[in-house]
Enzyme design. Sequence first.
Site, short mmCIF file in Angstrom:
data_model
loop_
_atom_site.label_atom_id
_atom_site.label_comp_id
_atom_site.label_asym_id
_atom_site.label_seq_id
_atom_site.Cartn_x
_atom_site.Cartn_y
_atom_site.Cartn_z
N CYS A 4 0.84 -1.20 0.00
CA CYS A 4 0.00 0.00 0.00
C CYS A 4 0.88 1.26 0.00
O CYS A 4 1.54 1.52 -1.00
CB CYS A 4 -0.97 -0.05 1.18
N HIS A 50 -3.39 -5.80 0.89
CA HIS A 50 -2.72 -6.04 2.17
C HIS A 50 -2.67 -7.52 2.53
O HIS A 50 -3.58 -8.04 3.21
CB HIS A 50 -3.48 -5.30 3.29
N GLU A 61 -0.86 -8.90 4.74
CA GLU A 61 -0.70 -9.03 6.20
C GLU A 61 -2.03 -8.99 6.92
O GLU A 61 -2.10 -9.35 8.11
CB GLU A 61 0.25 -7.94 6.73
#
Length: 232
Positions: free
Chosen positions: A86, A196, A198
């Site tokens: 990002c 994302h 994660e």
Amino acid sequence: MNFAVLVFPGSNCDIDCYKAVEDTIGQPVDYVWHTADDLSKYDCILVPGGFSYGDYLRCGAIAQFTNVMKAVVKAAEEGKYILGICNGFQVLTEARLLPGALLRNNGMKFRCHQALLRVENNATPFTRDYAEGELINIPIAHGEGNYYCDDATLKELQENNQIVFRYEAGNNPNGSVDDIAGICNKAGNVVGMMPHPERAIHELLGSADGKRMFTSILNTWREKHGAAAAIR
């Protein structure tokens, strides 16, 4: 294997990245402040999402001048693994570690939801545990995720297999050219992506499809260094 998670003023996904490393592969991981100038200890460097320096001037435009980014450039040249997520992707383009730029989303709205990605290149250290063409469910959260490059750069990305992820056809949330969601450098050791991974390491979060990005990194490193058996 040692991981660094960079922290700039305004970072807000650094904790997510740290926890993802802990929870998926259990490797040593440190927060590294933007003033640091030595990353020699680390094998993989994560440049997290957020709003580095408040996104003043332009997303990632100030972060590129920090001491730690000079060290990131050196690490990339040495072949270490660099993943920008990002705002981290934006920082990597501003630092010229990756080509192109991130513009405001089509429609000028912040987009925050799950997104279907297609794995276009599973030959990078970050994607080896995926199948080529596999569809994965990874969340997005960005207002300036519209990837842009000129025609010559796009042709080069396509010919060199540097497009790592695309948004599934008909589901481009931000207007990115060629549906691009993530790219790599020519060497394949630097990847930037707007979604994302994660935030997709457990089904309780809505998807566990991001977990294999972290296992891919560790398995590649272990293979290269003759370390212990692969993690799945």
